[in-house]
Design a protein around this motif. Sequence first.
Motif, PDB file in Angstrom:
ATOM      1  N   LYS A   1       3.421   3.062 -16.140  1.00 32.02           N
ATOM      2  CA  LYS A   1       2.890   4.047 -15.115  1.00 32.02           C
ATOM      3  C   LYS A   1       1.554   3.213 -14.511  1.00 32.02           C
ATOM      4  O   LYS A   1       1.039   2.487 -14.858  1.00 32.02           O
ATOM      5  CB  LYS A   1       2.284   5.420 -15.751  1.00 32.02           C
ATOM      6  N   VAL A   2       1.576   3.413 -13.080  1.00 29.79           N
ATOM      7  CA  VAL A   2       0.318   3.089 -12.182  1.00 29.79           C
ATOM      8  C   VAL A   2      -0.501   4.427 -12.224  1.00 29.79           C
ATOM      9  O   VAL A   2       0.037   5.350 -11.528  1.00 29.79           O
ATOM     10  CB  VAL A   2       0.745   2.610 -10.991  1.00 29.79           C
ATOM     11  N   ILE A   3      -1.583   4.216 -12.699  1.00 25.21           N
ATOM     12  CA  ILE A   3      -2.539   5.363 -12.472  1.00 25.21           C
ATOM     13  C   ILE A   3      -3.633   5.223 -11.276  1.00 25.21           C
ATOM     14  O   ILE A   3      -4.200   4.034 -11.434  1.00 25.21           O
ATOM     15  CB  ILE A   3      -3.169   5.782 -13.758  1.00 25.21           C
ATOM     16  N   VAL A   4      -3.944   5.869 -10.267  1.00 32.72           N
ATOM     17  CA  VAL A   4      -4.714   5.751  -9.383  1.00 32.72           C
ATOM     18  C   VAL A   4      -5.955   6.978  -9.519  1.00 32.72           C
ATOM     19  O   VAL A   4      -5.321   7.983  -9.581  1.00 32.72           O
ATOM     20  CB  VAL A   4      -4.451   5.926  -8.081  1.00 32.72           C
ATOM     21  N   LYS A   5      -6.999   6.571  -9.644  1.00 38.05           N
ATOM     22  CA  LYS A   5      -8.041   7.715  -9.999  1.00 38.05           C
ATOM     23  C   LYS A   5      -9.372   7.344  -9.287  1.00 38.05           C
ATOM     24  O   LYS A   5      -9.533   6.160  -9.199  1.00 38.05           O
ATOM     25  CB  LYS A   5      -8.206   8.264 -11.410  1.00 38.05           C
ATOM     26  N   LYS A   6     -10.200   8.315  -9.077  1.00 35.19           N
ATOM     27  CA  LYS A   6     -11.593   7.904  -8.501  1.00 35.19           C
ATOM     28  C   LYS A   6     -12.281   7.025  -9.536  1.00 35.19           C
ATOM     29  O   LYS A   6     -12.224   7.181 -10.893  1.00 35.19           O
ATOM     30  CB  LYS A   6     -12.722   9.322  -8.434  1.00 35.19           C
TER      31      LYS A   6
ATOM     32  N   GLY B   1      -9.988   3.672  -8.570  1.00 33.60           N
ATOM     33  CA  GLY B   1      -9.726   2.201  -9.354  1.00 33.60           C
ATOM     34  C   GLY B   1      -7.993   2.494  -9.728  1.00 33.60           C
ATOM     35  O   GLY B   1      -7.453   3.554  -9.572  1.00 33.60           O
ATOM     36  N   VAL B   2      -7.403   1.278  -9.916  1.00 35.86           N
ATOM     37  CA  VAL B   2      -5.887   1.321 -10.119  1.00 35.86           C
ATOM     38  C   VAL B   2      -5.592   0.763 -11.709  1.00 35.86           C
ATOM     39  O   VAL B   2      -6.328  -0.233 -12.071  1.00 35.86           O
ATOM     40  CB  VAL B   2      -5.324   0.402  -9.154  1.00 35.86           C
ATOM     41  N   TYR B   3      -4.844   1.687 -12.417  1.00 32.04           N
ATOM     42  CA  TYR B   3      -4.815   1.495 -13.880  1.00 32.04           C
ATOM     43  C   TYR B   3      -3.247   1.176 -14.166  1.00 32.04           C
ATOM     44  O   TYR B   3      -2.498   1.885 -13.595  1.00 32.04           O
ATOM     45  CB  TYR B   3      -5.676   2.233 -14.745  1.00 32.04           C
ATOM     46  N   VAL B   4      -3.001   0.368 -15.280  1.00 36.13           N
ATOM     47  CA  VAL B   4      -1.664   0.438 -15.537  1.00 36.13           C
ATOM     48  C   VAL B   4      -1.669   1.133 -17.097  1.00 36.13           C
ATOM     49  O   VAL B   4      -2.436   0.755 -18.100  1.00 36.13           O
ATOM     50  CB  VAL B   4      -0.975  -1.031 -15.547  1.00 36.13           C
ATOM     51  N   ASP B   5      -0.852   1.967 -17.383  1.00 27.76           N
ATOM     52  CA  ASP B   5      -0.728   2.616 -18.615  1.00 27.76           C
ATOM     53  C   ASP B   5       1.221   2.540 -19.035  1.00 27.76           C
ATOM     54  O   ASP B   5       1.662   3.397 -18.598  1.00 27.76           O
ATOM     55  CB  ASP B   5      -0.954   4.022 -18.640  1.00 27.76           C
ATOM     56  N   GLY B   6       1.291   1.451 -19.726  1.00 26.96           N
ATOM     57  CA  GLY B   6       2.724   1.335 -20.081  1.00 26.96           C
ATOM     58  C   GLY B   6       3.511   0.982 -18.703  1.00 26.96           C
ATOM     59  O   GLY B   6       3.190   0.219 -17.912  1.00 26.96           O
TER      60      GLY B   6
ATOM     61  N   ARG C   1       0.964  -1.217  -0.039  1.00 26.68           N
ATOM     62  CA  ARG C   1      -0.219  -0.081  -0.187  1.00 26.68           C
ATOM     63  C   ARG C   1       0.747   1.334   0.028  1.00 26.68           C
ATOM     64  O   ARG C   1       2.066   1.394   0.394  1.00 26.68           O
ATOM     65  CB  ARG C   1      -0.757  -0.052   1.323  1.00 26.68           C
ATOM     66  N   ILE C   2       0.324   2.398  -0.478  1.00 30.24           N
ATOM     67  CA  ILE C   2       0.780   3.838  -0.304  1.00 30.24           C
ATOM     68  C   ILE C   2      -0.422   4.395   0.201  1.00 30.24           C
ATOM     69  O   ILE C   2      -1.335   4.256  -0.013  1.00 30.24           O
ATOM     70  CB  ILE C   2       1.293   4.048  -1.617  1.00 30.24           C
TER      71      ILE C   2
END
Length: 82
Positions: A42-47, A35-40, A15-16
Motif C-alpha cells: 500500500k501507498v499511504i499519503v497523509k498530512k 508524507g508518502v509512506y509504503v506499508d506492504g 503524480r495523482i
Amino acid sequence: MRSVGVVRKIDNLGRITIPKEVRGNLEIKEGTPMGVYVDGGKVIVKKYEPQCVFCNSTEDVVDFKDELVCSECLSEIEGKVT
C-alpha cells in the motif's frame, strides 16, 4: 480504510490528484505538507507531522542538532549530559 469511490490515474510525472471533496473533509489546503509512506503493498499519503526521532511523539517537537526531538526526550538528554 474506506473507499471514496474515486479512481485517479498517475500522470507522466508520477503524480495523482486528491479529489476536492477529500481535501475539504481532511482540511488539506494548497501548500499542506504531505508524507508518502509504503506499508506492504500500500501507498499511504497523509498530512506530514514532524515527530521525535526517539519516541515518535508529535507534541512539542523541536530541531536539536539537525534532528527532531520532543521536549520530553530533550529534557532527558540534557539531564544525562554533565
